[in-house]
Design a protein around this motif. Structure first.
Motif, short mmCIF file in Angstrom:
data_model
loop_
_atom_site.label_atom_id
_atom_site.label_comp_id
_atom_site.label_asym_id
_atom_site.label_seq_id
_atom_site.Cartn_x
_atom_site.Cartn_y
_atom_site.Cartn_z
N UNK A 84 -46.01 -45.92 25.26
CA UNK A 84 -44.82 -45.92 24.87
C UNK A 84 -44.00 -46.52 26.03
N UNK A 85 -44.49 -47.88 26.30
CA UNK A 85 -43.83 -48.80 27.09
C UNK A 85 -43.61 -50.10 26.03
N UNK A 86 -42.79 -50.33 25.42
CA UNK A 86 -42.90 -51.12 23.95
C UNK A 86 -41.74 -52.29 24.28
N UNK A 87 -41.88 -53.34 24.04
CA UNK A 87 -40.85 -54.28 23.85
C UNK A 87 -40.81 -55.34 22.59
N UNK A 88 -39.69 -55.31 22.32
CA UNK A 88 -39.39 -56.05 21.01
C UNK A 88 -38.49 -57.30 21.17
N UNK A 89 -39.42 -58.34 21.19
CA UNK A 89 -38.74 -59.76 21.60
C UNK A 89 -37.73 -60.31 20.47
N UNK A 90 -36.55 -60.65 21.08
CA UNK A 90 -35.63 -61.18 19.85
C UNK A 90 -35.89 -62.48 19.46
N UNK A 91 -35.66 -62.92 18.38
CA UNK A 91 -35.83 -64.30 17.97
C UNK A 91 -34.59 -65.11 18.50
N UNK A 92 -34.75 -66.47 18.33
CA UNK A 92 -34.02 -67.48 18.76
C UNK A 92 -32.69 -67.33 18.37
N UNK A 93 -32.28 -66.66 17.36
CA UNK A 93 -31.32 -66.55 16.37
C UNK A 93 -30.47 -65.63 17.15
N UNK A 94 -31.23 -64.59 17.91
CA UNK A 94 -30.40 -63.40 18.47
C UNK A 94 -30.48 -63.51 20.10
N UNK A 95 -30.66 -64.67 20.75
CA UNK A 95 -30.97 -64.84 21.76
C UNK A 95 -29.86 -64.34 22.79
N UNK A 96 -29.99 -63.58 23.92
CA UNK A 96 -29.07 -63.10 24.77
C UNK A 96 -28.26 -61.81 24.10
N UNK A 97 -28.45 -61.43 22.99
CA UNK A 97 -28.03 -60.23 22.43
C UNK A 97 -28.59 -58.98 22.79
N UNK A 98 -29.39 -58.89 23.53
CA UNK A 98 -30.14 -57.42 23.67
C UNK A 98 -29.08 -56.08 24.03
N UNK A 99 -28.39 -56.72 25.15
CA UNK A 99 -27.12 -55.69 25.65
C UNK A 99 -26.38 -55.40 24.52
N UNK A 118 -44.36 -55.87 21.43
CA UNK A 118 -45.74 -55.87 22.49
C UNK A 118 -45.61 -54.67 23.22
N UNK A 119 -46.56 -54.56 24.20
CA UNK A 119 -46.49 -53.34 25.22
C UNK A 119 -47.89 -52.47 24.92
N UNK A 120 -47.66 -51.43 25.59
CA UNK A 120 -48.73 -50.53 25.54
C UNK A 120 -48.22 -48.87 25.54
#
Length: 404
Positions: A340-355, A336-338
């Motif tokens: 070149x400000x884009x976000x990729x939401x992690x699935x439940x299996x990857x929750x908390x692992x963005x860092x 999502x986003x507009x």
């Protein structure tokens, strides 16, 4: 003494710096366009853009020229005097937007601080001392000063600093009913990000912003758009409000405005601006000639049909490839986003692992961001070459392929 005679390392951060940051292990030392070189000589592709700041990449020749030319003329005179770059920049911002007046600061937080103070003073002088409440969105982010961090809707940033500033309410983002229930005769301002950045790269719905405008008009409150992250071309229009067709009373800008040189701006109408009379608000460095010269050149480059249409095209390039990765690796539930400000939401299996993914991507030569623990955020240069997008996404795919 040269840098070779006085070497520093990542360990020196832990030794000498206040521990409010946790930077990754490498130290960038040079950048060109969308490529960055670290101390070891390793080249990385920059999808972070200094957190949506380096709008024209690193060491853009026209910005270097603007800075060095101004550095040879005049650096600082304070606001006891005015200066030519500040006047030129203010004039161009007024000509390009709804605004009639501009206040310059040094950061987004300072621009927001000025906006919130102005909103309260305007309401007090026009309607009385009881009209001081500010409504903001949950999960919003508006800066780190005591006022702005309290307006921001993330308690993790505002807790622990003593009593909260009174008269601030938070409602769920994109919830018209909640906003309608919260607003009253005591409301002086509704503060919204057209796209929540730190809150997870969440775009506002058009009808939500339209409803906010209508409710503010009904209750004689000001509508404030925090476009510190979404503005200056980041979303494919010069400012995101233009995409929505909803005009605020006050708008704040920073980040991409200076393309890396610190500057913030508050834009508003003349009638509202008149309530900040001489002595009511100020800044020592705001509107300094160096910052304004760089921002003026940045505005000239970004506010062109070629660059703005290119941002929209690059968005599609990112989105198509990220959606492919989502299908192949089952890692993203939404892109999502507009612009070149884009976000990729992690699935439940990857929750908390963005860092963890941000750190792993750095090992593969990619500078990336997170927006909370569950979202990868992409805020590259607005003029990043298509080839660098492809190469950076290939490096991201390499990162994803080696995760378990």
């Amino acid at each position: 003494m040269s840098s070779a005679e006085n070497p520093v390392s990542r360990d020196d951060f832990d030794r000498y710096m206040v521990p409010n940051y946790a930077p990754v292990d490498f130290i960038p030392v040079r950048g060109q366009g969308s490529r960055v070189i670290d101390q070891s000589g390793r080249e990385l592709i920059d999808f972070a853009g200094g957190i949506a700041v380096n709008s024209l990449g690193h060491a853009h020749p026209l910005l270097v020229q603007a800075l060095t030319e101004q550095a040879g003329k005049l650096w600082h005179v304070s606001n006891v005097f005015t200066n030519e770059p500040a006047l030129r920049l203010a004039k161009k911002l007024v000509e390009a937007t709804f605004a009639e007046r501009v206040f310059f600061a040094n950061s987004g937080a300072e621009a927001n601080e000025a906006a919130f103070k102005l909103a309260r003073r305007f309401a007090a002088e026009r309607f009385g001392a009881d009209k001081y409440e500010i409504i903001a969105a949950s999960e919003s982010f508006h800066g780190r000063t005591l006022f702005t961090v309290n307006v921001g809707g993330q308690p993790k940033y505002s807790d622990g600093f003593g009593p909260k500033i009174a008269g601030i309410r938070h409602v769920p983002f994109n919830d018209i009913a909640a906003l309608k229930e919260a607003i009253s005769a005591k409301t002086c301002a509704v503060v919204l990000e057209p796209v929540q950045g730190e809150g997870g790269v969440l775009p506002a719905q058009r009808d939500y912003l339209q409803a906010a405008r209508e409710l503010c008009d009904q209750h004689q409150a000001l509508l404030v758009f925090d476009e510190v992250q979404s503005g200056m071309g980041r979303c494919g229009e010069l400012f995101a409000y233009m995409h929505y067709g909803v005009t605020p009373d006050i708008l704040t800008s920073a980040k991409s405005l200076g393309a890396g040189f610190p500057i913030g701006a508050m834009l508003t109408k003349a009638e509202i601006a008149g309530h900040l009379k001489v002595g009511t608000h100020g800044t020592t460095y705001g509107g300094n000639p160096l910052a304004c010269a760089v921002a003026l050149k940045t505005l000239d480059i970004i506010n062109t049909p070629e660059v703005l249409s290119g941002i929209k095209a690059k968005h599609q390039q990112f989105k198509a490839r990220l959606q492919q990765m989502a299908e192949q690796y089952r890692i993203f539930s939404e892109i999502r986003g507009m612009g070149l400000l884009i976000g990729a939401q992690l699935t439940a299996d990857w929750k908390g692992r963005a860092r963890d993914l941000v750190k792993a991507a750095a090992e593969d030569g990619l500078m990336l961001l997170q927006a909370g623990p569950d979202v990868l955020r992409f805020t590259p240069s607005l003029i990043i070459p298509d080839a660098d997008i492809d190469e950076g996404l290939a490096r991201l795919e390499k990162t994803l392929s080696r995760q378990d």
